[in-house]
Design a protein around this motif. Structure first.
Motif, PDB file in Angstrom:
ATOM      1  N   ILE A  17       0.832  -1.209   0.000  1.00  0.00           N
ATOM      2  CA  ILE A  17       0.000   0.000   0.000  1.00  0.00           C
ATOM      3  C   ILE A  17       0.863   1.254   0.000  1.00  0.00           C
ATOM      4  O   ILE A  17       2.030   1.221   0.387  1.00  0.00           O
ATOM      5  N   PRO A  19       1.415   4.179   2.139  1.00  0.00           N
ATOM      6  CA  PRO A  19       1.014   4.364   3.537  1.00  0.00           C
ATOM      7  C   PRO A  19       0.190   5.618   3.773  1.00  0.00           C
ATOM      8  O   PRO A  19      -0.649   5.656   4.662  1.00  0.00           O
ATOM      9  N   GLU A  20       0.417   6.620   2.958  1.00  0.00           N
ATOM     10  CA  GLU A  20      -0.275   7.893   3.153  1.00  0.00           C
ATOM     11  C   GLU A  20      -1.698   7.828   2.599  1.00  0.00           C
ATOM     12  O   GLU A  20      -2.645   8.267   3.246  1.00  0.00           O
ATOM     13  N   LEU A  21      -1.858   7.266   1.410  1.00  0.00           N
ATOM     14  CA  LEU A  21      -3.186   7.196   0.812  1.00  0.00           C
ATOM     15  C   LEU A  21      -3.967   5.990   1.330  1.00  0.00           C
ATOM     16  O   LEU A  21      -5.198   5.988   1.312  1.00  0.00           O
ATOM     17  N   GLY A  22      -3.251   4.943   1.766  1.00  0.00           N
ATOM     18  CA  GLY A  22      -3.905   3.816   2.425  1.00  0.00           C
ATOM     19  C   GLY A  22      -4.525   2.805   1.485  1.00  0.00           C
ATOM     20  O   GLY A  22      -5.293   1.954   1.937  1.00  0.00           O
TER      21      GLY A  22
ATOM     22  N   ARG B 281      -6.425  16.156  -2.701  1.00  0.00           N
ATOM     23  CA  ARG B 281      -7.147  15.562  -1.567  1.00  0.00           C
ATOM     24  C   ARG B 281      -8.024  16.646  -0.948  1.00  0.00           C
ATOM     25  O   ARG B 281      -7.525  17.606  -0.375  1.00  0.00           O
ATOM     26  N   PHE B 344       4.179   9.551  10.345  1.00  0.00           N
ATOM     27  CA  PHE B 344       4.705   9.080   9.053  1.00  0.00           C
ATOM     28  C   PHE B 344       6.018   8.306   9.238  1.00  0.00           C
ATOM     29  O   PHE B 344       6.183   7.195   8.704  1.00  0.00           O
ATOM     30  N   TRP B 347       5.425   4.976  10.981  1.00  0.00           N
ATOM     31  CA  TRP B 347       4.910   3.969  10.040  1.00  0.00           C
ATOM     32  C   TRP B 347       6.075   3.360   9.240  1.00  0.00           C
ATOM     33  O   TRP B 347       6.163   2.135   9.093  1.00  0.00           O
ATOM     34  N   MET B 355       6.582  -4.543   4.363  1.00  0.00           N
ATOM     35  CA  MET B 355       5.677  -4.308   3.246  1.00  0.00           C
ATOM     36  C   MET B 355       5.955  -5.334   2.142  1.00  0.00           C
ATOM     37  O   MET B 355       7.088  -5.672   1.844  1.00  0.00           O
ATOM     38  N   THR B 360      -0.488  -4.285   5.884  1.00  0.00           N
ATOM     39  CA  THR B 360      -0.011  -3.276   6.844  1.00  0.00           C
ATOM     40  C   THR B 360      -1.090  -2.208   7.030  1.00  0.00           C
ATOM     41  O   THR B 360      -1.903  -1.984   6.130  1.00  0.00           O
ATOM     42  N   PRO B 361      -1.095  -1.519   8.185  1.00  0.00           N
ATOM     43  CA  PRO B 361      -2.059  -0.426   8.366  1.00  0.00           C
ATOM     44  C   PRO B 361      -1.664   0.798   7.562  1.00  0.00           C
ATOM     45  O   PRO B 361      -0.589   0.831   6.961  1.00  0.00           O
ATOM     46  N   ARG B 362      -2.525   1.810   7.553  1.00  0.00           N
ATOM     47  CA  ARG B 362      -2.196   3.088   6.913  1.00  0.00           C
ATOM     48  C   ARG B 362      -1.551   4.003   7.959  1.00  0.00           C
ATOM     49  O   ARG B 362      -1.667   3.757   9.162  1.00  0.00           O
ATOM     50  N   VAL B 363      -0.934   5.079   7.508  1.00  0.00           N
ATOM     51  CA  VAL B 363      -0.395   6.059   8.459  1.00  0.00           C
ATOM     52  C   VAL B 363      -1.521   6.580   9.349  1.00  0.00           C
ATOM     53  O   VAL B 363      -1.362   6.741  10.561  1.00  0.00           O
TER      54      VAL B 363
END
Lengths: 104, 445
Positions: A17, A19-22, B281, B344, B347, B355, B360-363
């Motif tokens: 993934i 990590p920032e956008l998930g 975003r 960040f 993570w 990875m 894995t989780p998100r930030v």
């Protein structure tokens, strides 16, 4: 056979993934090209920001995930920012859930 | 180089900086230094240097060790200098503070501690300047130019400070006495305006663009902002020295620098509007929403400064103006971005190595924004309230505001520690095979 391996690699890369956008890098459109010749895999990919410290881990993650696919003997990752990634490369349903502007 | 490495000592800098911020707030709650005593008193010097060196400069250095390589897409000139620099800066600050306390009669008057502190600080900042400067100089593009001007301003700030320290110890002769008598505003402008503000502006361009997926600010626009800011600092420092030399007073020089500073803030505001309106975003994360409050504080400080100048009350209320700029704009921005940077980097340390092997989780899974937001709001409301108490000349109410700031800060720090401990990550994803909880105070080698 080669197309099947590419499809399997593409599926395997969904565990990686941003990590920032998930979301996984396939749905985010980070992977520009996957080619396989006699088990030697070459993946051309990108990321959102040049210089970002996450890039090294994205590369390693892609190499790890691809190497676990049966039939893969070696993996070569090419990181490029030409062309640069834009949100237009994201799968539409993922883009909507991320709350992205409908631009680019 | 396509991707930067994780800076090993950024967390150590952040931890030291936050510890110093607690010290500063404790001093304010206890009523030591301004506004209980005047701005030039030794107690105020203690408070000011705890804030500017201990808190803001250490936090800024920690962030820059991580982000200058990102800004220029080049590795850091030397990874090995960050820790010795932190040691020198900490020792130098302690020595300087002890000297100030001696100056005020709270400790024995060992005034040699002041030049000793200045030498240690010059050594520490020297390592930082060479390390970051050599990194940014190799590819001085966009926001990295702000960092270079900020580092040059840091050199000027340290030079003034060292001169003052030697003068207090009686080692700088009549020239030192003259510069100490007149040059304090130049020292403050170079430090707060050049080093801290211009650097914060440069880093904010990149962080905001990166986290909101906005196009980078057009170089012509950001160069114009930087030119105005650099000119303001150059006029203040060079013009100020000439004015002191000619014994002509600083009013003209400071007025020109103020107008240029105001123009810099306005141009920065224009650039920020461009970044926010061009973002991909649409939903803003907590760190960005809280950064917006720091931008509002900068605008409010600029407005307050103009009103005070026009009403002839600037000299009487320079403390309120500086407080809003330091705690609303600079500290607010640093706290907001520190909250994000810690998540960040944590993570990357915890989940980057696994990875591709496991989900894995998100930030965003490392933070609890709904819970953290109230601490930021408490902090900002306290800062704005504190500014009003200073304008109104209410030192007791100011101490209450400082106590409220301390509560807000304690809440933010608790959230940051929880992030570092992966405490808010759902159990199933928290520690997959091969992942481990990062060290609280540094990144593993």
């Amino acid at each position: 056979m080669t197309n099947q391996v590419i499809d399997r690699i593409r599926d395997a890369l969904r565990v990686v993934i941003d990590p920032e956008l998930g979301y996984n890098i396939i749905d985010l459109g980070f992977v520009y090209d996957i080619s396989v010749i006699d088990g030697a895999v070459r993946i051309v990919m990108t990321a959102t920001t040049p210089g970002c410290p996450a890039i090294r881990f994205l590369e390693e993650g892609v190499a790890n995930a691809a190497a676990r696919v049966p039939g893969v003997r070696s993996v070569d990752i090419v990181m490029t920012f030409d062309p640069p990634w834009t949100p237009s490369r994201i799968e539409p349903e993922v883009r909507a859930s991320l709350g992205f502007a409908a631009v680019n | 180089m396509i991707g930067a490495s994780i800076s090993r000592w950024t967390m150590s800098y952040f931890a030291a900086a936050l510890a110093w911020l607690f010290v500063a707030l404790a001093l304010m709650v206890a009523g030591l230094g301004f506004p209980a005593v005047h701005l030039a008193s030794p107690d105020t010097l203690v408070l000011v240097h705890v804030v500017c060196i201990g808190w803001l400069s250490l936090a800024m250095c920690g962030a820059l060790f991580q982000f200058v390589p990102v800004l220029v897409a080049r590795p850091l000139f030397s990874e090995k200098w960050a820790l010795p620099a932190l040691g020198l800066l900490t020792a130098g600050l302690v020595s300087l503070l002890a000297g100030f306390l001696g100056l005020g009669g709270r400790l024995p008057a060992w005034l040699w501690l002041l030049p000793l502190g200045a030498i240690l600080l010059a050594g520490g900042f020297g390592l930082v300047v060479v390390d970051l400067g050599m990194t940014a100089w190799l590819r001085p593009v966009g926001p990295a130019r702000f960092v270079l001007v900020g580092l040059a301003s840091l050199c000027a700030t340290v030079a003034f400070g060292a001169m003052f320290a030697f003068t207090h110890a009686g080692w700088a002769g009549s020239i030192g006495e003259t510069i100490l008598a007149n040059g304090v505003p130049l020292h403050a402008i170079a430090g707060l305006g050049g080093w801290l503000t211009l650097t914060a502006m440069g880093v904010s361009y990149r962080l905001l663009s990166m986290f909101m997926l906005s196009p980078d600010v057009d170089d012509r626009k950001s160069n114009m902002t930087l030119a105005a800011g650099a000119l303001a600092i150059a006029v203040a420092v060079v013009g100020g020295i000439v004015a002191i030399w000619l014994v002509s007073g600083l009013n003209v020089v400071l007025s020109i620098a103020a107008v240029l500073g105001l123009a810099t803030a306005a141009l920065y505001g224009r650039d920020l509007i461009g970044i926010f309106s061009g973002r991909k975003r649409r939903q803003l994360e907590l760190n960005t929403r809280m950064a917006v409050l720091s931008f509002v504080s900068l605008a409010a400080a600029a407005f307050l400064g103009v009103v005070l100048v026009l009403t002839g009350a600037f000299a009487a209320h320079v403390g309120a103006f500086t407080f809003l700029a330091v705690f609303g704009w600079l500290s607010g921005l640093v706290l907001a971005k520190l909250y994000k940077i810690v998540a960040f980097l944590t993570w990357l340390e915890a989940y980057g190595p696994v990875m591709g092997r496991t989900p894995t989780p998100r930030v965003q899974d490392l933070v609890a924004e709904a819970r953290a937001s109230k601490w930021f709001v408490i902090y900002y409301v306290a800062v704005w309230f504190g500014t009003l108490t200073l304008v109104a000349g209410q030192p007791s109410a100011f101490r209450a505001a400082a106590a409220m700031m301390t509560i807000g800060l304690a809440g933010i720090v608790r959230e940051v520690i929880r992030t570092r401990r992966l405490a808010d990550v759902a159990g199933s994803l928290r520690l997959p095979n091969g992942a481990c909880t990062p060290c609280l105070l540094c990144a593993r080698a």
